[in-house]
Write a protein that holds these residues in place. Structure first.
Motif, short mmCIF file in Angstrom:
data_model
loop_
_atom_site.label_atom_id
_atom_site.label_comp_id
_atom_site.label_asym_id
_atom_site.label_seq_id
_atom_site.Cartn_x
_atom_site.Cartn_y
_atom_site.Cartn_z
N PRO A 17 28.01 52.96 95.19
CA PRO A 17 29.45 53.26 95.05
C PRO A 17 29.72 54.35 94.01
N ALA A 18 29.00 54.30 92.88
CA ALA A 18 29.21 55.31 91.84
C ALA A 18 28.78 56.69 92.32
N TYR A 19 27.65 56.75 93.04
CA TYR A 19 27.18 58.04 93.56
C TYR A 19 28.18 58.62 94.56
N LEU A 20 28.64 57.81 95.49
CA LEU A 20 29.58 58.30 96.49
C LEU A 20 30.88 58.78 95.85
N LYS A 21 31.32 58.09 94.81
CA LYS A 21 32.51 58.53 94.09
C LYS A 21 32.26 59.85 93.38
N ARG A 22 31.07 59.99 92.80
CA ARG A 22 30.71 61.22 92.07
C ARG A 22 30.77 62.43 92.99
N ILE A 23 30.30 62.30 94.23
CA ILE A 23 30.27 63.45 95.13
C ILE A 23 31.52 63.52 96.02
N GLY A 24 32.41 62.55 95.87
CA GLY A 24 33.66 62.59 96.62
C GLY A 24 33.52 62.27 98.09
N HIS A 25 32.53 61.44 98.44
CA HIS A 25 32.34 61.09 99.85
C HIS A 25 32.92 59.71 100.12
N ASP A 26 33.91 59.65 101.01
CA ASP A 26 34.51 58.37 101.37
C ASP A 26 34.43 58.13 102.87
N GLY A 27 33.50 58.83 103.53
CA GLY A 27 33.35 58.69 104.97
C GLY A 27 32.25 57.71 105.34
N ASP A 28 31.81 57.80 106.58
CA ASP A 28 30.80 56.91 107.11
C ASP A 28 29.48 57.09 106.35
N ILE A 29 28.75 56.01 106.16
CA ILE A 29 27.43 56.11 105.52
C ILE A 29 26.33 55.55 106.43
N ALA A 30 26.64 55.38 107.71
CA ALA A 30 25.58 55.01 108.66
C ALA A 30 24.55 56.14 108.68
N PRO A 31 23.25 55.82 108.70
CA PRO A 31 22.22 56.85 108.57
C PRO A 31 22.05 57.69 109.84
N THR A 32 22.95 58.63 110.02
CA THR A 32 22.94 59.53 111.17
C THR A 32 22.83 60.97 110.68
N GLY A 33 22.62 61.88 111.62
CA GLY A 33 22.60 63.29 111.26
C GLY A 33 23.92 63.75 110.69
#
Length: 295
Positions: A17-33
């Motif tokens: 959660p902290a990493y995703l907040k740091r980079i500003g990513h709030d989208g899907d995190i399913a491991p896809t291309g």
């Protein structure tokens, strides 16, 4: 808990959660291309490249907790080993297959340099092996914005920034015909080789060895002056010693100026998002004052 033998990237220790907040990513995190492209783009445009710990008299610690504390919680940056140590752990946590590689930087080099650039070979889980894997390069400081497919001659135009990946055959008499890869970037004079790399798996302990050279050797370009880069969709900001430049995707220079040592900390904060704390401001100014960049 099973013994850590050093083969993986310790994805279970990532504060996701902290990493995703740091980079500003709030989208899907399913491991896809698609997720991989989004994370790569967010990482490269959010976390700057910098070598300031060396100037501040501290070592560069690649333990995952140290990297997360510095680059995620304290909003600092890092260089390639720190960036890819973190990104590999995040991708592993999400379920991607991650293999590290070591590259030899050639762009701007006047002589042969050791293989001290970290890259990542990534596959989505269940991805057919007749589909190319992805080359992730979040730690160079100047893109690419998104991963490149491991396909000979693959080119990408990313918001005007141009990159190409292709195979190359070595001319060494010791290994004639050996196939390796090279990453090229497009500039004002056309395509330029940025780094070369063989398909040899690299592990965390290899990062530690190369990191020691980069952070301590008098032959390392990163022990002589502060160096920082901030990559955005339309500009690359570079602080090299006390020289500040901004270039556009076509390689043209927008601005160039020389700073006084006293201007460096403020510029790092305003342009690169790197805010030094406590006595680190005075330490960096003193280093810049007593170690002027030698051409």
């Amino acid at each position: 808990m099973s013994e850590d033998l050093g083969y993986g990237w310790q994805g279970d220790l990532v504060d996701l959660p902290a990493y995703l907040k740091r980079i500003g990513h709030d989208g899907d995190i399913a491991p896809t291309g698609e997720t991989l492209r989004a994370l790569h783009r967010a990482h490269t445009t959010s976390i700057p490249f910098e070598n300031l710990e060396i100037m501040l008299g501290r070592g560069v610690d690649l333990a995952l907790d140290a990297v997360q504390d510095k680059m995620v919680r304290r909003s600092r940056g890092g260089y390639c080993f720190e960036h890819n140590r973190l990104f590999a752990a995040v991708l592993e946590r999400l379920g991607y297959e991650v293999t590290a590689l070591a590259g030899r930087v050639t762009l701007g080099a006047r002589k042969l340099l050791p293989a001290t650039h970290a890259l990542l070979h990534v596959r989505a889980p269940g991805q057919p092996h007749d589909e190319p894997a992805w080359l992730c390069d979040v730690g160079f400081g100047a893109g690419p914005l998104e991963p490149l497919p491991f396909r000979d001659g693959a080119e990408a135009d990313q918001e005007g920034w141009g990159f190409r990946i292709q195979q190359r055959r070595t001319v060494s008499p010791w290994s004639p015909g050996t196939v390796s890869w090279e990453l090229l970037q497009r500039g004002v004079d056309g395509w330029a080789q940025r780094h070369t790399f063989p398909m040899n798996e690299t592990f965390r302990i290899d990062f530690d060895v190369a990191n020691h050279f980069v952070a301590t050797s008098t032959r390392s370009p990163f022990t002589t002056r502060p160096f920082a880069q901030k990559f955005t969709l339309d500009a690359l900001h570079v602080l090299d010693g006390t020289d500040l430049t901004t270039t556009r995707p076509d390689g043209s220079t927008v601005s160039s100026s020389s700073l006084t040592p006293e201007q460096v900390p403020e510029t790092l904060a305003d342009t690169f998002g790197i805010v030094l704390e406590g006595e680190d401001v005075a330490r960096l100014v003193d280093f810049a004052r007593t170690n002027p960049r030698n051409g």
